[in-house]
Design a protein around this motif. Structure first.
Motif, short mmCIF file in Angstrom:
data_model
loop_
_atom_site.label_atom_id
_atom_site.label_comp_id
_atom_site.label_asym_id
_atom_site.label_seq_id
_atom_site.Cartn_x
_atom_site.Cartn_y
_atom_site.Cartn_z
N THR A 152 40.93 24.82 80.43
CA THR A 152 39.85 24.38 79.54
C THR A 152 40.37 23.98 78.17
O THR A 152 39.98 22.93 77.62
CB THR A 152 38.80 25.49 79.39
OG1 THR A 152 38.24 25.79 80.67
CG2 THR A 152 37.69 25.07 78.45
N GLN A 153 41.28 24.78 77.58
CA GLN A 153 41.79 24.47 76.25
C GLN A 153 42.58 23.17 76.26
O GLN A 153 42.46 22.34 75.34
CB GLN A 153 42.66 25.61 75.73
CG GLN A 153 43.11 25.42 74.28
CD GLN A 153 41.96 25.15 73.32
OE1 GLN A 153 40.91 25.80 73.40
NE2 GLN A 153 42.13 24.18 72.43
N GLU A 154 43.37 22.96 77.29
CA GLU A 154 44.12 21.70 77.40
C GLU A 154 43.16 20.52 77.52
O GLU A 154 43.38 19.45 76.93
CB GLU A 154 45.06 21.76 78.60
CG GLU A 154 46.25 22.69 78.40
CD GLU A 154 47.04 22.94 79.67
OE1 GLU A 154 48.24 23.26 79.57
OE2 GLU A 154 46.45 22.84 80.78
N ALA A 155 42.07 20.71 78.27
CA ALA A 155 41.08 19.64 78.42
C ALA A 155 40.42 19.33 77.08
O ALA A 155 40.17 18.15 76.76
CB ALA A 155 40.03 20.03 79.46
N ARG A 156 40.13 20.36 76.28
CA ARG A 156 39.53 20.13 74.96
C ARG A 156 40.45 19.26 74.09
O ARG A 156 39.99 18.38 73.36
CB ARG A 156 39.27 21.47 74.26
CG ARG A 156 38.13 22.29 74.85
CD ARG A 156 37.90 23.56 74.02
NE ARG A 156 36.98 24.47 74.66
CZ ARG A 156 35.65 24.39 74.58
NH1 ARG A 156 35.10 23.43 73.85
NH2 ARG A 156 34.89 25.27 75.19
N GLU A 157 41.74 19.54 74.16
CA GLU A 157 42.70 18.76 73.39
C GLU A 157 42.80 17.33 73.90
O GLU A 157 42.89 16.37 73.12
CB GLU A 157 44.08 19.43 73.43
CG GLU A 157 44.16 20.76 72.70
CD GLU A 157 43.91 20.62 71.20
OE1 GLU A 157 44.41 19.63 70.60
OE2 GLU A 157 43.19 21.47 70.64
N MET A 158 42.75 17.18 75.21
CA MET A 158 42.95 15.86 75.82
C MET A 158 41.80 14.90 75.52
O MET A 158 42.00 13.68 75.54
CB MET A 158 43.12 16.02 77.34
CG MET A 158 44.41 16.74 77.73
SD MET A 158 44.48 17.16 79.49
CE MET A 158 45.08 15.63 80.17
#
Length: 413
Positions: A30-36
């Motif tokens: 989820t955190q990586e998706a928020r950054e992406m």
């Protein structure tokens, strides 16, 4: 025979295709998706991982997440970001990476043929991961991520597809990671029917990637059948979104292993135990295993080439796999990794990240040792599936990845 079916695709308007297309939801957290998605208001991750648009403490499996995904899709449709073709079509999807291309046929496949093992799997699935995509597909009333399928050969289809890719594409863009994505639409009924007929000579389709998406799509279809007992079998919910690639065009990368500790062994004792089963040669540089049944080992700043001795090899389609040899001869007996699906002491790194990632994580002290693997082959994958068997987890890493958001399949009423 394999059944393929055209569908009226929901897809990005051409001007938005590059902005919408996103990596599959399950290759990031989820955190990586928020950054992406920063600066990317139309990324399909807003639909595939809708928790990124809710408060940070939101449970990613809460009903609010699936409802948010539905609302975002509906908003994109109202804004004209997504459009739907008026008639059922087939599509061609070409991915190009490092000068190598693979071209797949985008279709709908039959839930019955998954049930009847015409569409064959080679991995187990986890109920919790299935449940997530079941709720996602069911709430959106659409297949939102294509299943990556392979077939051995289909000369007639190859000839038709070769002619179609000479036409002007629907989409043609290079993503941020340098991978090219080109899509053509096939809307001529005679061409569609010729392709449908050509796959009637194909005995099996093989799941290359997307086992959880496949199982979930099938279970949504079966759920709809229960809700509509007078179904005919022709309703859209009896079929699900897939991309079919000729096996010879596909490329499997290594799927490497990292282990947190030596299970109480000293370096010297561990190497001595390994030497009973493997020929060990110190290496001056990072070891990309040169052939099947060879492995790289990175331990205490040193690389070694491991070559499996004849007595631990097997002709069995699963037991003979390199991932099985490593699990059977090293991970379980020496390092006490019993179930690699659940054991927190082991981690897996796709070959796309390079061997430098293994070195970094061992040198940092996060992990104690790493194994680099020779890639599993498509022949091994298909032999396993044909035998009705399953591979150990994390046996294959396919590149390039299909982008999500370029095609959606409406399940109808």
């Amino acid at each position: 025979m394999a059944t393929i079916r055209p569908f009226a695709g929901i897809r990005p308007a051409p001007a938005y295709a590059k902005e919408v297309a996103a990596l599959p939801y399950d290759v990031m957290n989820t955190q990586e998706a928020r950054e992406m998605v920063k600066g990317k208001p139309y990324s399909f991750l807003h639909i595939d991982r809708a928790e990124i648009d809710l408060p940070p403490d939101t449970d990613p499996y809460s009903p609010a997440v699936y409802q948010k995904a539905k609302e975002t899709l509906e908003t994109f449709e109202k804004q004209g970001i997504f459009i739907q073709d008026e008639t059922p079509c087939l599509y061609l999807y070409r991915l190009t990476m490092d000068g190598r291309s693979q071209t797949g046929l985008v279709v709908c496949t039959s839930i019955d043929e998954y049930q009847n093992n015409i569409i064959k799997k080679h991995e187990f699935t986890r109920a919790d991961k299935e449940a997530d995509r079941i709720r996602h597909v069911d709430t959106l009333n659409a297949n939102t991520g294509p299943i990556f399928l392979a077939y051995r050969e289909n000369p007639q289809a190859a000839e038709i597809m070769a002619a179609e890719v000479k036409k002007f594409p629907l989409y043609d863009f290079i993503a941020e990671d340098g991978i090219g994505h080109t899509v053509w639409r096939i809307d001529d009924n005679d061409t569609i029917q010729a392709l449908v007929k050509s796959f009637q000579t194909v005995d099996s389709l093989y799941i290359a990637d997307g086992h959880h998406r496949n199982a979930s799509a099938v279970k949504v279809g079966l759920k709809r059948r229960e809700e509509k007992p007078d179904y005919t079998g022709e309703e859209e919910f009896n079929f699900y979104l897939s991309v079919l690639f000729p096996a010879q065009e596909l490329h499997i990368l290594d799927y490497n292993r990292l282990v947190k500790d030596l299970n109480g062994h000293t370096k010297e004792a561990f190497l001595a135990k390994l030497e009973e089963k493997f020929q060990i040669t110190p290496a001056k540089t990072a070891v990309h295993p040169p052939k099947a049944h060879t492995f790289g080992l990175y331990l205490a700043g040193q690389w070694y080439l491991l070559e499996a001795k004849a007595e631990i090899l097997s002709d069995h389609p699963v037991e003979g796999l390199d991932v099985s040899i490593l699990q059977r001869e090293v991970l379980t007996p020496l390092l006490a990794i019993g179930d690699p699906r659940t054991d927190k002491r082991i981690d897996f790194v796709g070959g796309i990240r390079g061997l430098g990632e293994l070195e970094k994580r061992v040198d940092s002290g996060e992990m104690a040792l790493a194994f680099s693997m020779f890639p599993t082959s498509m022949a091994e994958l298909m032999a396993t599936a044909d035998a009705g068997l399953t591979m150990p987890p994390k046996s294959t890493w396919f590149e390039p990845k299909l982008r999500s958001g370029l095609f959606l399949h409406d399940l109808g009423k």
